[in-house]
Scaffold this active site. Structure first.
Site, PDB file in Angstrom:
ATOM      1  CG  PHE A 140      40.330  32.257  54.465  1.00 35.96           C
ATOM      2  CD1 PHE A 140      41.018  32.612  55.618  1.00 35.96           C
ATOM      3  CD2 PHE A 140      40.470  33.047  53.337  1.00 35.96           C
ATOM      4  CE1 PHE A 140      41.849  33.734  55.626  1.00 35.96           C
ATOM      5  CE2 PHE A 140      41.303  34.171  53.345  1.00 35.96           C
ATOM      6  CZ  PHE A 140      41.988  34.510  54.499  1.00 35.96           C
ATOM      7  CG  ASP A 211      40.831  26.947  50.079  1.00 36.24           C
ATOM      8  OD1 ASP A 211      42.060  26.704  50.029  1.00 36.24           O
ATOM      9  OD2 ASP A 211      40.377  28.085  50.283  1.00 36.24           O
ATOM     10  CE1 TYR A 236      49.125  33.794  51.248  1.00 39.58           C
ATOM     11  CE2 TYR A 236      48.710  34.069  48.910  1.00 39.58           C
ATOM     12  CZ  TYR A 236      48.274  34.140  50.211  1.00 39.58           C
ATOM     13  OH  TYR A 236      46.998  34.541  50.484  1.00 39.58           O
ATOM     14  CE  LYS A 237      47.062  30.619  53.279  1.00 35.76           C
ATOM     15  NZ  LYS A 237      47.231  31.608  54.341  1.00 35.76           N
ATOM     16  NE  ARG A 385      47.088  31.234  61.419  1.00 37.56           N
ATOM     17  CZ  ARG A 385      46.802  31.491  60.133  1.00 37.56           C
ATOM     18  NH1 ARG A 385      45.746  30.902  59.574  1.00 37.56           N
ATOM     19  NH2 ARG A 385      47.505  32.331  59.432  1.00 37.56           N
TER      20      ARG A 385
END
Lengths: 420, 420
Positions: A140, A211, A236-237, A385
């Site tokens: 990322f 990560d 927050y995911k 996605r």
């Protein structure tokens, strides 16, 4: 194949609905707000709203801030309601989800800032002759950017070596100080072998920074089981903590005496209100809490994490795989008809909780999908996605999503026909 | 003395009430929640709750997060409601309060983390032979700790030189890379001469990093007017943004091409969703936004800042001085009777918006004051600190506070008498 795995194995709508009727997690959906007319397949970018959060926010704002004012920092500590220890209470809720002890976890700041803290700590611990930060070329961007920024600050002393994920293992060599890897690729959904890579890294004297952005809350993570050194993850995911929720970090207990918190702020001090002139780190991972905690955002995350209190993460993983298997199976005919290429591995061990496809007009297709209520997301250059959250998705949702995708692709083709 | 200054000049309760009746800011009090039975003199630690905040939080949680989900990052940008640009909108509201242009201000992260960013940027810009970070020995601890941590990360290349505030000017010498100073001392309320120190620092080739924790929102700040280089400030004190509200930082426009954002995260990238492998900084101070903004906490700050929309900061300053003058005057007889020593300068130019006293039992006295509804705070080793917020304090509040302090001191003495 466990009994639970066998519960999910077929794929017409009525069969899917039968699976849903036997879903041991079906009751969790009622704990989330999910708007009508939408199939939300983007919980891997922003988890849906747990219904307890708005009331918690109202209480924190009106009573704790508005009513108790400054006293809330220390009041009601015995009832676990003081703000000073809120970061530690949230850390204690995250710890079991990632196979960590509470004192190994700190909560606060963004994932990006936490990456910086851990990279700085790990580089400082690594033998000075090791100058390579090994990373996935498709990591990322913020992981790459934070490493670039830290390296610039350190006078470009290190080499950031990005390699394709398939070549990571071969690149675990004696010049590598640490690996900076995201367990599940944000585009492809490909899951790395965290246990294998960590073990091999250690055999070569390499520290690991993992990560867990697309791992924590998505499936069981066992940091201590695999012997991970450092890890960071997102609130927050799959943890559903709200937009920009505070992030967490992990420092293995065995490293806590040697790892250093270079972002040393007053809230990581052993006694913040002593107001001493020199930094003395708090015990455990608390030293990585830097400035004053963002109480509103942190309280939302705290409330959101309660959703996991009665969830068996192995059951959640089984359902996740059943959902993604179902999606891949139902999409199969479309990949024959349209220029759609599955990029997520079919092998369960190599998959997170998302499924992605390449499509030459991915951006336009996702725009139409979103307009039609199928909320996935587009990622450069050509990725569609779709994230699956076993806490609030049913197999029937998967079926509806695929019907919606089919309709959009059919219309897309028609429009292309019209244009030619 | 302006007409407005003359409005505030005497000190019996009825005279104070007359002043309050003529107070041009009196209507602002109705915009805050202030609990019954409390005189809140700790807005310099945590500003009171602006009444618009809970509704804003509810809307962000239930509609923007719960209802619009991931779409809120980019939706309604034309109505200034998208989350992506929220940090910039908040920066634009803070800019006029500190004498800055909007593109010179970035909002996000904690004050501590922002100090780290600015120290790193400034040290990188300073000539390499300058190795001293000059600071106030009584600077707020996190300022000192962050400098210590950064210096450790850089291999102790620098010397952190803490000197008493009276010796700062004499220490602006050719070996100093930068000054790290808080304009208003958190304990004494002593205000440094930011304009004079900045000018003298520049004459010696020294960069300045100003901490505005007790300045922003407390009185007019004119960063560009004094030629400041870098500054940082707090969202939750006089800006009333809520516990742990995001902090702001300032980088003077003239430095933006040479200053580097070493904490380079994806939200400071020129095009975050390009997902490029290399960091390209966004224009202006936006590059100092690092990770995903904490939308809930940031929205509270955004709503809170609207309180300042109709406030003339010069009027606010005049009222602040009138409040603190009144407090000092009313306390005067008590300093003769009890072991209370005023440590805040009487000179207006050397004062922020707080008044502090030393008292040998300061901790115990403040505990009793808080129990009696006078909420100030205690700071080590012996400081009683009282903050005044012209947006919600009246002169009658000052009078009530002093009556309460008097009662507590009388009882303290009695109890001491009983103990002997």
């Amino acid at each position: 194949m466990t009994v639970f795995d066998r519960l999910f194995a077929d794929s017409t709508l009525s069969q899917l609905q039968e699976k849903d009727a036997r879903d041991p997690l079906a009751h969790k959906r009622a704990e989330f707000k999910l708007p009508e007319g939408v199939v939300y397949l983007d919980g891997n970018s922003l988890g849906a709203l747990p219904l307890t959060v708005p009331a918690r926010l109202a209480r924190v704002a009106e009573e704790e801030w508005g009513g108790q004012l400054i006293r809330s920092w220390t009041a009601n500590a015995e009832a676990a309601q003081d703000w000073m220890n809120l970061p530690d209470r949230v850390a204690a809720k995250i710890a079991p989800l990632i196979g960590a002890q509470p004192h190994e976890v700190a909560v606060g700041d963004s994932t990006s800032v936490n990456i910086f803290k851990l990279l700085a700590a790990a580089l400082h611990m690594a033998p000075p002759e090791r100058r390579v930060i090994l990373t996935d070329a498709d990591n990322f961007p913020t992981d790459l950017y934070m490493a670039q920024g830290l390296n610039a600050l350190l006078g470009e002393k290190y080499e950031l070596r990005p390699v394709p994920s398939a070549e990571l293992e071969a690149n675990l060599t004696g010049d590598v100080a640490l690996t900076l890897l995201t367990e599940v690729d944000y585009r492809t959904g490909h899951r790395l072998d965290m246990a294998g890579l960590t073990a091999k890294a250690h055999r070569h004297g390499i520290l690991t920074v993992w990560d867990l952005a697309h791992s924590a809350g998505a499936f069981p993570v066992d940091l201590n089981g695999v012997g991970a050194d450092f890890a960071v993850g997102c609130g927050y995911k799959f943890l559903n903590g709200g937009p920009g929720a505070p992030s967490f970090l992990f420092v293995a207990g065995r490293h806590q005496d040697s790892a250093r918190a270079f972002l040393s702020g007053w809230m990581g001090h052993a006694d913040p209100f002593e107001m001493a002139r020199d930094f003395t780190p708090a015990p455990g991972a608390r030293r990585y809490v830097v400035g004053t905690p963002t109480v509103l955002s942190l309280s939302a995350l705290d409330a959101a994490l309660d959703v996991f209190a009665d969830v068996d993460m192995n059951v959640l993983r089984a359902k996740s795989l059943s959902l993604t298997d179902t999606f891949i199976d139902l999409m199969e005919p479309l990949t024959a008809q349209y220029p759609l290429t599955l990029v997520t591995p079919r092998n369960h061990d190599e998959r997170g909780s998302q499924v992605s496809y390449r499509h030459p007009q991915a951006r336009e297709v996702m725009q139409k999908l979103i307009e039609s209520g199928i909320l996935g997301d587009y990622r450069t250059p050509d990725i569609l996605r779709f994230g699956f959250t076993p806490l609030y998705h049913s197999h029937a949702d998967v079926w509806r999503a695929v019907q919606g995708i089919k309709r959009v692709l059919e219309n897309e083709v028609l429009e292309e026909g019209e244009r030619t």
